[in-house]
Motif scaffolding. Structure first.
Motif, PDB file in Angstrom:
ATOM      1  N   UNK A 263       1.166  -1.516   0.182  1.00  0.00           N
ATOM      2  CA  UNK A 263       0.306   0.051   0.034  1.00  0.00           C
ATOM      3  C   UNK A 263       0.730   0.920  -0.190  1.00  0.00           C
ATOM      4  N   UNK A 264       1.898   1.131   0.668  1.00  0.00           N
ATOM      5  CA  UNK A 264       2.905   2.610   0.951  1.00  0.00           C
ATOM      6  C   UNK A 264       3.609   2.696  -0.904  1.00  0.00           C
ATOM      7  N   UNK A 265       3.600   1.477  -1.385  1.00  0.00           N
ATOM      8  CA  UNK A 265       4.572   1.259  -2.478  1.00  0.00           C
ATOM      9  C   UNK A 265       3.610   1.845  -3.911  1.00  0.00           C
ATOM     10  N   UNK A 266       2.059   2.281  -3.346  1.00  0.00           N
ATOM     11  CA  UNK A 266       0.822   2.872  -4.428  1.00  0.00           C
ATOM     12  C   UNK A 266       0.576   1.576  -4.725  1.00  0.00           C
ATOM     13  N   UNK A 492       6.029   8.414   6.738  1.00  0.00           N
ATOM     14  CA  UNK A 492       5.484   7.632   6.416  1.00  0.00           C
ATOM     15  C   UNK A 492       4.336   7.859   7.094  1.00  0.00           C
ATOM     16  N   UNK A 493       3.592   8.300   8.045  1.00  0.00           N
ATOM     17  CA  UNK A 493       3.036   8.714   8.969  1.00  0.00           C
ATOM     18  C   UNK A 493       1.954   9.235   7.905  1.00  0.00           C
ATOM     19  N   UNK A 499       8.148   5.804  -3.926  1.00  0.00           N
ATOM     20  CA  UNK A 499       7.283   5.589  -4.735  1.00  0.00           C
ATOM     21  C   UNK A 499       6.077   6.981  -5.696  1.00  0.00           C
ATOM     22  N   UNK A 500       5.371   6.843  -4.124  1.00  0.00           N
ATOM     23  CA  UNK A 500       4.909   8.359  -4.111  1.00  0.00           C
ATOM     24  C   UNK A 500       5.455  10.196  -3.985  1.00  0.00           C
ATOM     25  N   UNK A 501       6.917   9.980  -3.517  1.00  0.00           N
ATOM     26  CA  UNK A 501       7.333  11.364  -4.005  1.00  0.00           C
ATOM     27  C   UNK A 501       8.471  11.045  -5.576  1.00  0.00           C
ATOM     28  N   UNK A 502       8.123   9.800  -5.689  1.00  0.00           N
ATOM     29  CA  UNK A 502       8.782  10.008  -7.413  1.00  0.00           C
ATOM     30  C   UNK A 502       7.576  10.330  -8.413  1.00  0.00           C
ATOM     31  N   UNK A 503       6.670   9.855  -8.390  1.00  0.00           N
ATOM     32  CA  UNK A 503       5.229  10.453  -8.401  1.00  0.00           C
ATOM     33  C   UNK A 503       5.016  12.597  -8.446  1.00  0.00           C
ATOM     34  N   UNK A 544       3.223  25.184  -4.471  1.00  0.00           N
ATOM     35  CA  UNK A 544       1.575  24.542  -3.695  1.00  0.00           C
ATOM     36  C   UNK A 544       1.238  23.537  -4.105  1.00  0.00           C
ATOM     37  N   UNK A 545       2.239  21.919  -3.718  1.00  0.00           N
ATOM     38  CA  UNK A 545       1.848  21.522  -4.061  1.00  0.00           C
ATOM     39  C   UNK A 545       1.234  21.138  -2.627  1.00  0.00           C
ATOM     40  N   UNK A 546       0.107  19.661  -3.212  1.00  0.00           N
ATOM     41  CA  UNK A 546      -0.121  19.394  -1.515  1.00  0.00           C
ATOM     42  C   UNK A 546      -0.709  17.367  -1.869  1.00  0.00           C
ATOM     43  N   UNK A 547      -0.600  17.058  -1.146  1.00  0.00           N
ATOM     44  CA  UNK A 547      -0.529  15.446  -1.199  1.00  0.00           C
ATOM     45  C   UNK A 547      -1.776  14.823  -0.208  1.00  0.00           C
TER      46      UNK A 547
END
Length: 561
Positions: A263-266, A492-493, A499-503, A544-547
């Motif tokens: 799940x953490x790896x997308x 992580x929290x 993968x999410x950083x790369x994306x 202005x990036x959001x996650x």
């Protein structure tokens, strides 16, 4: 005339199964239904899960039930709540055109009063798990002393789950003249013992050899080091973009760890284990059955009763100690005439165990190579193109946005537009697998990575500094690139993974091929490296990036104040 009609089934039953799309009986139905309509002899049926067993015993029982008698005439026992509910639902569907027909389903973890009420309404068929069924017998709410049919479905599973004492307690109260039907995928000694103790000269039918797997399933294995097992799992998932699979682990702890990593790896995955409440379990299983989850990570016990017909793969994260457990696992794919693949990830010490499974299964496993990065990128690229080609366009909804889109993309010609579009997804895999190592191990345990490990480690230290981190001012050099190191305000929290950083980098800097270095994800924050030529661009892009709705902050690590 169809084979179902030639069996002599009542018109009400035929119309119900025709509405379900049943055209021809499965092999187990073709053998069992005529026999049970004509004979009261006990029967042992050997067949894999998913071969149509419920209809095989359900149709003839429904045909012969006296619906004017408001008392239990058939008792069907199954190992799990989920399977009991599924059997009851199927029987209700088969009998939907018949009046005064009642079915009660009994299982633990639910309101016992509602189940007692369903019995008191005059259920002719009772479907239940052994524990709750025995409980209601002891309470005097369920009387089984006059039943005509007793069905033990997935009897081998009930025994492996420790229900032998419960079965003995139930069976001793049933009449001797009943017809007992035992359905099992395998025939261990305990099943032979039950058959000899509680059945009278049973007729045996089989749609395959005893204790063997389905002929529709291919059996593959990947030989890797134990530490590379998760990497191998991800590559198997990536090379199969449309995977729909159960991943079996040994322990609930391992199940949680693997599911959390996926799940953490997308990946579209979740876990099924014994620590879940029944409501949580039902939610996960509903998402998996509906296809909202592609991969379900589970222990053998947690997955029992989960009956899904369209699994493309079963993945054994570990090889089970008992070969019969493997047979059950692999039998969850390749159902309803479809092909399936059972994959096992093993290391050198498990090769002997693999041979034991092969002997029990009567089939040889095919050794496969763990896919390489370039192969995965190519597969994902063409899968994306297939999706685009076949996507249904909602003209009414998208029309209002098209003028702005046309204007925005007008500077690109046809070829460039296609390249940009494809690269949005392709770059993600290309970046992730760039420089990915071969993690295969040959049959003799040879690993070519060991040959140059010392040289690579020495080279890495000299390029990155003594402690393996960039030198001075957050910058470092490796190969042909100079990297800048950035602080990332989430970890992580927050659900952040590499993968999410790369994306996010690819999304915030579209159209730019930016070299990404190492990424370190910690609990509350992260660090990543980027080609230092893009220092200003990346800071500006993330302004202005959001996650997941939260603002993301990045800054150059160790910058001078």
């Amino acid at each position: 005339m169809s084979l179902f009609e030639s069996m002599g089934l009542r018109s009400e039953i035929l119309s119900a199964i025709q509405e379900l799309g049943f055209e021809q009986p499965t092999p187990i139905q073709e053998k069992a239904v005529p026999f049970l309509l004509e004979s009261d002899q006990d029967m042992v049926a050997l067949a894999q899960t998913g071969t149509g067993k419920t209809a095989a015993f359900g149709l003839p029982i429904i045909q012969q039930i006296d619906n004017t008698l408001k008392a239990p005439q058939a008792l069907i026992l199954s190992p799990t709540r989920e399977l009991a509910m599924q059997i009851a639902n199927d029987l209700n569907t088969f009998s939907k055109n018949m009046s005064k027909f009642n079915i009660a389903v009994l299982y633990g973890g639910a309101d016992i009063r509602a189940q007692i009420n369903s019995l008191e309404k005059g259920a002719q068929i009772v479907v239940g798990t052994p524990g709750r069924t025995l409980d209601l017998i002891k309470r005097g709410k369920l009387r089984v002393n006059e039943i005509k049919w007793l069905v033990l479905d997935e009897a081998d599973e009930m025994l492996s789950m420790g229900f032998k004492d419960d079965l003995d307690g139930i069976l001793k109260d049933t009449p001797a003249e009943k017809q007992t039907l035992l359905f099992s995928a395998t025939m261990p000694a305990e099943i032979v013992s039950i058959a000899s103790k509680y059945m009278d000269n049973p007729h045996e039918i089989s749609v395959g050899k005893k204790n063997t797997g389905s002929e529709n399933v291919e059996h593959h294995y990947y030989l890797v080091h134990a530490k590379d097992r998760y990497l191998a799992l991800k590559r198997v998932a990536d090379i199969n973009p449309n995977i729909y699979s159960i991943i079996f682990c040994r322990t609930r702890m391992e199940t949680k760890e693997v599911a959390d990593k996926l799940m953490q790896d997308g990946y579209n995955a979740d876990a099924l284990h014994g620590d879940l409440s029944q409501a949580q379990r039902d939610h996960v299983m509903a998402r998996f059955r509906s296809g909202h989850l592609q991969m379900l990570v589970a222990t053998d016990v947690a997955a029992r009763g989960l009956d899904v017909n369209n699994l493309t793969h079963v993945i054994n994260y570990n090889l089970p100690d008992d070969p019969e457990v493997y047979i059950h696992r692999s039998g969850r794919t390749g159902r309803a005439g479809k092909k399936g693949i059972s994959i096992t990830l093993i290391h050198m010490r498990e090769k002997g165990k693999l041979r034991d499974v092969e002997r029990k299964l009567g089939r040889k496993f095919e050794k496969q190579d763990v896919p390489q990065g370039r192969e995965i990128c190519e597969k994902q690229l063409f899968n994306l193109i297939d999706k685009v080609e076949k996507v249904e366009v909602n003209e009414d909804e998208i029309e209002q946005y098209m003028p702005v889109i046309y204007k925005k993309l007008a500077w690109l010609d046809r070829e460039e537009l296609i390249k940009h579009f494809v690269s949005v997804e392709f770059n993600r895999f290309l970046t992730y697998y760039e420089g990915a190592q071969d993690i295969n191990v040959d049959e003799h345990g040879y690993d070519e990575r060991k040959e140059d490990r010392k040289d690579r480690n020495a080279r890495g230290r000299s390029e990155r500094g003594e402690r393996g981190r960039p030198e001075r001012g957050g910058k470092g050099r490796r190969g042909d690139y100079q990297y800048s190191r950035f602080f990332f305000s989430m970890g992580k929290k927050n659900g952040i993974s590499k993968r999410s950083i790369i994306d996010m980098i690819n999304q915030q800097m579209p159209g730019k091929s930016v070299e990404i270095g190492s990424i370190e994800v910690l609990k509350g924050f992260s660090f990543f490296e980027l080609d230092n030529r893009y220092e200003r661009d990346i800071v500006k892009a993330f302004k202005n990036a959001r996650f997941k709705g939260q603002k993301v902050n990045i800054e150059l690590a160790n910058k001078k104040k």
